[in-house]
Design a protein around this motif. Structure first.
Motif, PDB file in Angstrom:
ATOM      1  N   MET A 187      72.012 -26.849   9.420  1.00  0.00           N
ATOM      2  CA  MET A 187      72.999 -26.399  10.389  1.00  0.00           C
ATOM      3  C   MET A 187      72.439 -26.449  11.808  1.00  0.00           C
ATOM      4  SD  MET A 187      75.061 -22.771  10.625  1.00  0.00           S
ATOM      5  CE  MET A 187      75.488 -22.850   8.888  1.00  0.00           C
ATOM      6  N   LYS A 188      73.142 -27.171  12.669  1.00  0.00           N
ATOM      7  CA  LYS A 188      72.776 -27.244  14.065  1.00  0.00           C
ATOM      8  C   LYS A 188      73.378 -26.083  14.844  1.00  0.00           C
ATOM      9  CE  LYS A 188      72.155 -32.262  14.443  1.00  0.00           C
ATOM     10  NZ  LYS A 188      72.545 -33.480  15.195  1.00  0.00           N
ATOM     11  N   ARG A 189      72.929 -25.943  16.080  1.00  0.00           N
ATOM     12  CA  ARG A 189      73.487 -24.995  17.044  1.00  0.00           C
ATOM     13  C   ARG A 189      73.462 -23.557  16.539  1.00  0.00           C
ATOM     14  NH1 ARG A 189      78.240 -28.134  20.422  1.00  0.00           N
ATOM     15  NH2 ARG A 189      77.037 -30.015  20.807  1.00  0.00           N
ATOM     16  N   ILE A 190      72.288 -23.121  16.123  1.00  0.00           N
ATOM     17  CA  ILE A 190      72.069 -21.721  15.758  1.00  0.00           C
ATOM     18  C   ILE A 190      71.338 -21.049  16.912  1.00  0.00           C
ATOM     19  CG2 ILE A 190      70.909 -20.147  14.170  1.00  0.00           C
ATOM     20  CD1 ILE A 190      71.292 -22.168  11.971  1.00  0.00           C
ATOM     21  N   LEU A 191      71.963 -20.050  17.502  1.00  0.00           N
ATOM     22  CA  LEU A 191      71.360 -19.313  18.608  1.00  0.00           C
ATOM     23  C   LEU A 191      70.438 -18.232  18.065  1.00  0.00           C
ATOM     24  CD1 LEU A 191      71.188 -18.506  21.653  1.00  0.00           C
ATOM     25  CD2 LEU A 191      73.129 -16.971  21.203  1.00  0.00           C
ATOM     26  N   ILE A 192      69.210 -18.193  18.554  1.00  0.00           N
ATOM     27  CA  ILE A 192      68.276 -17.119  18.219  1.00  0.00           C
ATOM     28  C   ILE A 192      68.385 -16.057  19.298  1.00  0.00           C
ATOM     29  CG2 ILE A 192      65.891 -16.504  17.706  1.00  0.00           C
ATOM     30  CD1 ILE A 192      67.198 -18.472  15.720  1.00  0.00           C
ATOM     31  N   ASP A 193      68.869 -14.883  18.927  1.00  0.00           N
ATOM     32  CA  ASP A 193      69.150 -13.817  19.885  1.00  0.00           C
ATOM     33  C   ASP A 193      68.488 -12.521  19.444  1.00  0.00           C
ATOM     34  OD1 ASP A 193      70.097 -12.079  21.760  1.00  0.00           O
ATOM     35  OD2 ASP A 193      72.199 -12.171  21.131  1.00  0.00           O
ATOM     36  N   PRO A 194      67.292 -12.208  19.971  1.00  0.00           N
ATOM     37  CA  PRO A 194      66.605 -10.973  19.577  1.00  0.00           C
ATOM     38  C   PRO A 194      67.374  -9.714  19.949  1.00  0.00           C
ATOM     39  CG  PRO A 194      65.113 -12.481  20.714  1.00  0.00           C
ATOM     40  CD  PRO A 194      66.493 -13.018  20.905  1.00  0.00           C
ATOM     41  N   GLY A 195      68.370  -9.812  20.836  1.00  0.00           N
ATOM     42  CA  GLY A 195      69.140  -8.649  21.242  1.00  0.00           C
ATOM     43  C   GLY A 195      70.287  -8.319  20.308  1.00  0.00           C
ATOM     44  N   SER A 196      70.540  -9.158  19.314  1.00  0.00           N
ATOM     45  CA  SER A 196      71.656  -8.925  18.396  1.00  0.00           C
ATOM     46  C   SER A 196      71.169  -8.250  17.125  1.00  0.00           C
ATOM     47  CB  SER A 196      72.339 -10.257  18.038  1.00  0.00           C
ATOM     48  OG  SER A 196      73.364 -10.053  17.088  1.00  0.00           O
ATOM     49  N   SER A 197      71.813  -7.158  16.747  1.00  0.00           N
ATOM     50  CA  SER A 197      71.461  -6.481  15.497  1.00  0.00           C
ATOM     51  C   SER A 197      72.207  -7.066  14.313  1.00  0.00           C
ATOM     52  CB  SER A 197      71.753  -4.981  15.590  1.00  0.00           C
ATOM     53  OG  SER A 197      73.145  -4.754  15.707  1.00  0.00           O
ATOM     54  N   ALA A 198      73.154  -7.963  14.574  1.00  0.00           N
ATOM     55  CA  ALA A 198      73.930  -8.595  13.506  1.00  0.00           C
ATOM     56  C   ALA A 198      73.613 -10.081  13.469  1.00  0.00           C
ATOM     57  CB  ALA A 198      75.424  -8.385  13.742  1.00  0.00           C
ATOM     58  N   ALA A 236      63.826 -21.511   6.460  1.00  0.00           N
ATOM     59  CA  ALA A 236      63.051 -21.724   7.685  1.00  0.00           C
ATOM     60  C   ALA A 236      61.650 -22.141   7.283  1.00  0.00           C
ATOM     61  CB  ALA A 236      63.010 -20.456   8.532  1.00  0.00           C
ATOM     62  N   GLY A 237      61.359 -23.442   7.390  1.00  0.00           N
ATOM     63  CA  GLY A 237      60.088 -23.913   6.881  1.00  0.00           C
ATOM     64  C   GLY A 237      59.998 -23.617   5.397  1.00  0.00           C
ATOM     65  N   PRO A 238      58.885 -23.058   4.924  1.00  0.00           N
ATOM     66  CA  PRO A 238      58.732 -22.775   3.495  1.00  0.00           C
ATOM     67  C   PRO A 238      59.306 -21.427   3.067  1.00  0.00           C
ATOM     68  CG  PRO A 238      56.694 -22.295   4.614  1.00  0.00           C
ATOM     69  CD  PRO A 238      57.627 -22.844   5.668  1.00  0.00           C
ATOM     70  N   LEU A 284      71.447 -15.797  14.891  1.00  0.00           N
ATOM     71  CA  LEU A 284      70.454 -15.051  14.120  1.00  0.00           C
ATOM     72  C   LEU A 284      69.784 -14.047  15.052  1.00  0.00           C
ATOM     73  CD1 LEU A 284      68.846 -17.871  11.932  1.00  0.00           C
ATOM     74  CD2 LEU A 284      70.357 -16.029  11.168  1.00  0.00           C
ATOM     75  N   GLY A 285      69.897 -12.763  14.683  1.00  0.00           N
ATOM     76  CA  GLY A 285      69.377 -11.697  15.533  1.00  0.00           C
ATOM     77  C   GLY A 285      68.079 -11.123  15.004  1.00  0.00           C
ATOM     78  N   HIS A 286      67.800  -9.869  15.422  1.00  0.00           N
ATOM     79  CA  HIS A 286      66.484  -9.316  15.074  1.00  0.00           C
ATOM     80  C   HIS A 286      66.383  -8.921  13.601  1.00  0.00           C
ATOM     81  CE1 HIS A 286      68.383  -5.453  16.825  1.00  0.00           C
ATOM     82  NE2 HIS A 286      68.223  -5.192  15.541  1.00  0.00           N
ATOM     83  N   THR A 287      67.504  -8.820  12.880  1.00  0.00           N
ATOM     84  CA  THR A 287      67.396  -8.569  11.436  1.00  0.00           C
ATOM     85  C   THR A 287      66.710  -9.745  10.747  1.00  0.00           C
ATOM     86  OG1 THR A 287      69.399  -7.214  11.465  1.00  0.00           O
ATOM     87  CG2 THR A 287      68.682  -8.064   9.338  1.00  0.00           C
ATOM     88  N   TRP A 288      67.148 -10.966  11.063  1.00  0.00           N
ATOM     89  CA  TRP A 288      66.506 -12.159  10.494  1.00  0.00           C
ATOM     90  C   TRP A 288      65.077 -12.310  11.006  1.00  0.00           C
ATOM     91  CZ3 TRP A 288      64.831 -16.775  12.942  1.00  0.00           C
ATOM     92  CH2 TRP A 288      64.435 -17.790  12.052  1.00  0.00           C
ATOM     93  N   LEU A 289      64.872 -12.084  12.297  1.00  0.00           N
ATOM     94  CA  LEU A 289      63.529 -12.216  12.868  1.00  0.00           C
ATOM     95  C   LEU A 289      62.555 -11.244  12.211  1.00  0.00           C
ATOM     96  CD1 LEU A 289      64.495 -12.595  16.626  1.00  0.00           C
ATOM     97  CD2 LEU A 289      63.388 -14.348  15.223  1.00  0.00           C
ATOM     98  N   HIS A 290      62.984 -10.003  11.982  1.00  0.00           N
ATOM     99  CA  HIS A 290      62.100  -9.016  11.351  1.00  0.00           C
ATOM    100  C   HIS A 290      61.817  -9.390   9.900  1.00  0.00           C
ATOM    101  CE1 HIS A 290      63.316  -5.648  14.411  1.00  0.00           C
ATOM    102  NE2 HIS A 290      62.752  -6.707  14.979  1.00  0.00           N
ATOM    103  N   TYR A 331      60.698 -19.277  26.363  1.00  0.00           N
ATOM    104  CA  TYR A 331      59.826 -20.022  27.272  1.00  0.00           C
ATOM    105  C   TYR A 331      59.159 -21.185  26.556  1.00  0.00           C
ATOM    106  CZ  TYR A 331      55.863 -21.021  30.365  1.00  0.00           C
ATOM    107  OH  TYR A 331      54.936 -21.648  31.161  1.00  0.00           O
ATOM    108  N   HIS A 332      58.603 -20.934  25.361  1.00  0.00           N
ATOM    109  CA  HIS A 332      57.952 -21.983  24.588  1.00  0.00           C
ATOM    110  C   HIS A 332      58.929 -22.785  23.748  1.00  0.00           C
ATOM    111  CE1 HIS A 332      54.553 -19.231  25.402  1.00  0.00           C
ATOM    112  NE2 HIS A 332      53.816 -20.326  25.361  1.00  0.00           N
ATOM    113  N   GLN A 333      60.200 -22.338  23.703  1.00  0.00           N
ATOM    114  CA  GLN A 333      61.238 -23.017  22.927  1.00  0.00           C
ATOM    115  C   GLN A 333      60.845 -23.155  21.454  1.00  0.00           C
ATOM    116  OE1 GLN A 333      64.613 -24.578  23.718  1.00  0.00           O
ATOM    117  NE2 GLN A 333      64.258 -22.721  24.890  1.00  0.00           N
ATOM    118  N   ARG A 334      60.478 -21.997  20.880  1.00  0.00           N
ATOM    119  CA  ARG A 334      60.151 -22.039  19.456  1.00  0.00           C
ATOM    120  C   ARG A 334      60.150 -20.638  18.863  1.00  0.00           C
ATOM    121  NH1 ARG A 334      53.741 -23.789  19.599  1.00  0.00           N
ATOM    122  NH2 ARG A 334      52.859 -21.743  19.223  1.00  0.00           N
ATOM    123  N   VAL A 335      60.308 -20.590  17.539  1.00  0.00           N
ATOM    124  CA  VAL A 335      60.120 -19.373  16.753  1.00  0.00           C
ATOM    125  C   VAL A 335      58.897 -19.603  15.880  1.00  0.00           C
ATOM    126  CG1 VAL A 335      61.057 -17.940  14.896  1.00  0.00           C
ATOM    127  CG2 VAL A 335      62.562 -18.746  16.716  1.00  0.00           C
TER     128      VAL A 335
END
Length: 246
Positions: free
Chosen positions: A103-114, A159-161, A181-187, A196-200
């Motif tokens: 899936m393309k065009r997925i925004l990574i938003d650490p400010g979103s809880s959903a 996401a990767g492996p 994808l917000g901070h639930t996925w990130l956590h 800035y580095h354009q990466r997760v």
């Protein structure tokens, strides 16, 4: 490619070989010619019941057999000018595997809880909105505005492996994004994003994994939002903060 780095399309050394995956690029709605067909309606209801039973058996969290992310020091080295254009103000937009799709065009938003998904995406995957659980959940934005989701669905995000079963709230429109994808996925991934580095980046027992964003996609999304006008900007911001049940 340096050791430990991962392109957005690779699946890591332990990921099983999979068939060619379909691509979800940009989703938009069109007319439904079969809206009033009773046969089509019965088929959709049957699929919805099957999907609801399947979705109810899945729980958020790491999928069975997935590699586990671990807590270690994540390193962001000096920018590679061949990979990241500078200076920039670009959002972090990734291509990530969701279920059986890239899936393309997925925004990574650490400010979103959903974690949010556009309804047209689940239709493309063969789901119907009637198969969603917990409908009419209210999503609140930082500016106090709100919108009502169509319901929840749990889908595997690759996401990767690492494969994480993610609870998405489905909404009518995230244009120009297919998902947020917000901070639930990130956590859950134990990941650190850097616009800035354009990466997760996150770490597994095999080392650091880096998922790179697309500045071109970020600028295309910005242009779409700009052309849509101020009302679209307000609508997007209303979907990115907190979630509560009605």
């Amino acid at each position: 490619m340096p050791k430990g780095e991962e392109s957005p399309h690779s699946r890591g050394p332990h990921a099983p070989t999979s068939p060619v995956r379909a691509m979800i690029n940009y989703i938009y709605e069109g007319p439904l010619d079969d809206e009033y067909s009773s046969i089509k309606k019965r088929q959709r209801l049957l699929r919805a019941a099957t999907v609801r039973e399947h979705v109810s058996s899945i729980r958020p969290g790491l999928a069975n057999g997935s590699i586990h992310p671990i807590d270690e020091t994540i390193v962001f080295p000096a920018l590679d000018p061949s990979r990241v254009l500078q200076p920039h103000r670009d959002a972090l937009i990734l291509t990530i595997g969701v279920r059986d799709y890239d899936m393309k065009r997925i925004l990574i938003d650490p400010g979103s809880s959903a974690d949010l998904l556009q309804v047209a995406v689940i239709k493309r995957m063969g789901f119907e909105p009637s198969s969603l659980e917990n409908p009419r959940k209210t999503l609140f934005g930082f500016n106090g505005s709100s919108t009502t989701s169509l319901g929840d669905i749990i889908l595997s995000v690759h996401a990767g492996p690492v494969i994480l079963n993610v609870l998405f709230s489905v909404v009518e429109d995230l244009s120009p994004f297919n998902a947020i994808l917000g901070h639930t996925w990130l956590h859950g991934m134990k990941a650190i994003p850097s616009t800035y580095h354009q990466r997760v980046s996150f770490i597994t027992q095999d080392g650091q994994i880096n998922l790179y964003g697309s500045q071109l996609a970020a600028r295309q999304c910005y242009q779409i939002t700009r052309e849509a006008g101020p009302s679209a900007d307000r609508e997007h911001s209303s979907k990115e903060a907190n979630v509560s049940d009605q």
